[in-house]
Design an enzyme around this catalytic site. Structure first.
Site, PDB file in Angstrom:
ATOM      1  NE  ARG A 239      -2.177  -1.323   3.472  1.00 18.70           N
ATOM      2  CZ  ARG A 239      -2.586  -1.089   4.714  1.00 18.70           C
ATOM      3  NH1 ARG A 239      -3.762  -0.576   4.945  1.00 18.70           N
ATOM      4  NH2 ARG A 239      -1.814  -1.364   5.740  1.00 18.70           N
TER       5      ARG A 239
ATOM      6  CG  ASN B 255      -4.144  -4.520   3.442  1.00 14.73           C
ATOM      7  OD1 ASN B 255      -3.600  -4.436   2.344  1.00 14.73           O
ATOM      8  ND2 ASN B 255      -3.466  -4.449   4.564  1.00 14.73           N
TER       9      ASN B 255
END
Length: 95
Positions: free
Chosen positions: A19, A37
Site C-alpha cells: 500500500r 487491504n
C-alpha cells in the site's frame, strides 16, 4: 480524459509495504483514489487518471514492491468520482 478503474491485486500483497509503495507510485504518476487491504488477503485499489498514467500504474501494480508476489490483477471500469488525492484507507470509504 480521466477514467476510473477498480483494481483487485491478488497474491502475497499484504505485509510487504504494497500500500505505501503504491501510494508513492500513484503520487508520482498523478493517479488519484485509494488503496485498502481486503479481509481475504487481496488489495483493492480505486484509481483515476488519464489512459497513459493508468497504464503505467497498472503495470507497476502487477509487480509491486520487491517483497510482494503478485499472482494476478482484475480490473473493472467505473464511474469517475473526482478524488482529490491518493490515500491509504483502513476501512471501506463506502461503509
Amino acid at each position: 480524459m480521466i477514467k476510473h478503474i477498480d483494481i483487485t491485486v491478488l497474491g502475497k500483497v499484504q505485509g510487504v509495504f504494497y500500500r505505501n509503495s503504491t501510494k508513492a507510485v500513484a503520487n508520482q504518476l498523478g493517479v488519484k483514489g485509494y488503496i485498502m487491504n481486503q479481509e481475504n488477503g487481496d488489495v483493492f485499489i480505486a484509481a483515476e487518471a488519464d489512459d497513459l498514467s493508468l497504464e503505467l500504474f497498472l503495470e507497476w501494480c502487477g509487480k509491486g514492491p520487491e517483497a510482494a508476489r503478485v499472482s494476478g490483477l482484475t480490473t473493472t471500469d467505473g464511474e469517475v468520482k473526482n478524488y482529490r488525492n491518493f490515500e491509504i484507507v483502513k476501512k471501506s470509504p463506502t461503509a
